[in-house]
Design a protein around this motif. Structure first.
Motif, short mmCIF file in Angstrom:
data_model
loop_
_atom_site.label_atom_id
_atom_site.label_comp_id
_atom_site.label_asym_id
_atom_site.label_seq_id
_atom_site.Cartn_x
_atom_site.Cartn_y
_atom_site.Cartn_z
N ILE A 16 0.84 -1.20 0.00
CA ILE A 16 0.00 0.00 0.00
C ILE A 16 0.87 1.25 0.00
N ALA A 17 1.92 1.25 0.82
CA ALA A 17 2.82 2.40 0.90
C ALA A 17 3.51 2.66 -0.43
N PHE A 19 2.44 1.81 -3.49
CA PHE A 19 1.45 2.30 -4.46
C PHE A 19 1.13 3.77 -4.23
N ILE A 20 0.86 4.13 -2.96
CA ILE A 20 0.50 5.52 -2.66
C ILE A 20 1.68 6.46 -2.93
N SER A 21 2.88 6.04 -2.53
CA SER A 21 4.06 6.90 -2.70
C SER A 21 4.34 7.18 -4.18
N SER A 23 2.25 6.94 -6.67
CA SER A 23 1.13 7.71 -7.23
C SER A 23 1.28 9.19 -6.92
N ILE A 24 1.61 9.52 -5.68
CA ILE A 24 1.78 10.93 -5.29
C ILE A 24 2.96 11.54 -6.02
N ILE A 137 4.97 8.61 3.74
CA ILE A 137 3.83 7.71 3.59
C ILE A 137 4.03 6.44 4.40
N SER A 138 5.23 5.87 4.36
CA SER A 138 5.49 4.64 5.12
C SER A 138 5.35 4.89 6.62
N ILE A 141 1.58 5.17 7.47
CA ILE A 141 0.93 3.86 7.48
C ILE A 141 1.37 3.07 8.72
#
Length: 327
Positions: A16-17, A19-21, A23-24, A137-138, A141
């Motif tokens: 998840i971390a 993917f989000i990182s 993407s941002i 982000i990590s 989370i």
């Protein structure tokens, strides 16, 4: 949930971390956005406190690497030998500053500058934003979700209590029949389980960002560790009881009481009075008539003293902290 159990919660959080990182970073138009995902992988840790310490070390090491990058590349140019020179001069500095956990992250930053082939405000800002996004982000989370460990700790406590109960039952059996053979394996098992419990308690404490340094679980496992040392001494004394005696049978009954009491979540204390009565009975006995009787009675008396000390630890701990899992 079955799928989550197979891959592990830490792996899921890392995915998840990542993917989000990424993407941002792409939304921000950063160069090499995939690097934010790599940094996110490095930032996911086992506990919240460990994650924060790790991220701080990585950020600080990366800033040090950026400084070395600016100095070395602007002075010597973008040559491959500069990469080796960076290792020689930067690694000792990062270690001395106690940012050793961030060496890999700092190296990634330094290599990014090498591949960019330029030192500019835009390149430096790009690297800083990648760091903030990936590690930020990590960390977020990590803080938002960590699995609860109370159920694991409770199972660990139950396992330790069960082993102590078995140990005291074995003590009672020997006092009733000195020919009973026991290899003492449960004592070694209890020691291993207490060590596991201490590690779990520390891990749980590291997942609480704002708390007292000592938890109820720390107190419980420390108490069991202290009591186990007394159990080991009792085991040695028991080996010297090679003759059955009426007083030994009385003490066996008390050990059976303790074997049952140890399963409770609180200090029961019923064995304490029985021990005091038995101790007074020992004092009123006439002198032993033989050397063997003297040795056995002496061992039994020492067993009483050790068991009283064992119970006293549980009693003091409960009086000190009423809500602790003390017995």
């Amino acid at each position: 949930m079955k799928f989550v159990g197979i891959i592990g919660i830490r792996v899921l959080k890392t995915a998840i971390a990542v993917f989000i990182s990424i993407s941002i970073a792409k939304l921000c138009g950063l160069h090499s956005p995939e690097s934010a995902g790599l940094l996110a992988i490095l930032g996911i840790q086992v506990t919240k406190k460990q994650g924060i310490r790790n991220v701080m070390a990585r950020i600080c090491a990366s800033l040090v690497s950026l400084v070395f990058g600016v100095i070395l590349y602007m002075t010597l140019g973008f040559h491959y030998y500069v990469l080796a020179l960076y290792v020689l001069v930067a690694f000792p500095v990062i270690h001395r500053l106690k940012f050793g956990d961030g060496i890999i992250t700092g190296s990634v930053v330094f290599y990014h500058l090498y591949f960019a082939k330029e030192i500019s405000v835009g390149v430096l800002v790009n690297e800083l934003l990648l760091l903030l996004i990936g590690l930020g982000i990590s960390t977020l989370i990590n803080i938002v979700y960590m699995p609860q460990m109370d159920s694991q700790l409770k199972k660990q406590k139950e396992q330790i209590d069960r082993l102590f109960s078995i140990i005291f039952s074995k003590f009672a059996l020997h006092l009733r029949d000195t020919n009973t053979v026991w290899n003492g394996a449960e004592i070694l098992d209890a020691e291993a389980e207490i060590d596991k419990g201490i590690a779990l308690a520390k891990k749980r404490q590291d997942n609480v960002l704002f708390s007292d340094p000592i938890s109820d679980w720390h107190i419980y496992f420390f108490m069991r560790s202290e009591q186990l040392a007394m159990v080991e001494r009792m085991s040695s004394l028991l080996a010297t009881v090679y003759q059955s005696m009426p007083q030994g049978h009385s003490l066996a009954t008390i050990f059976e009481e303790v074997a049952d009491d140890v399963k409770h979540d609180y200090y029961v204390g019923r064995a304490e009075n029985d021990l005091t009565l038995l101790e007074n009975h020992f004092r009123s006995l006439p002198m032993p008539e033989s050397r063997n009787e003297f040795e056995v009675r002496s061992s039994l008396f020492q067993l009483i003293r050790e068991l009283k000390a064992y119970l006293n630890i549980a009693k003091k701990e409960q009086e000190h902290h009423k809500s602790s899992r003390s017995f």
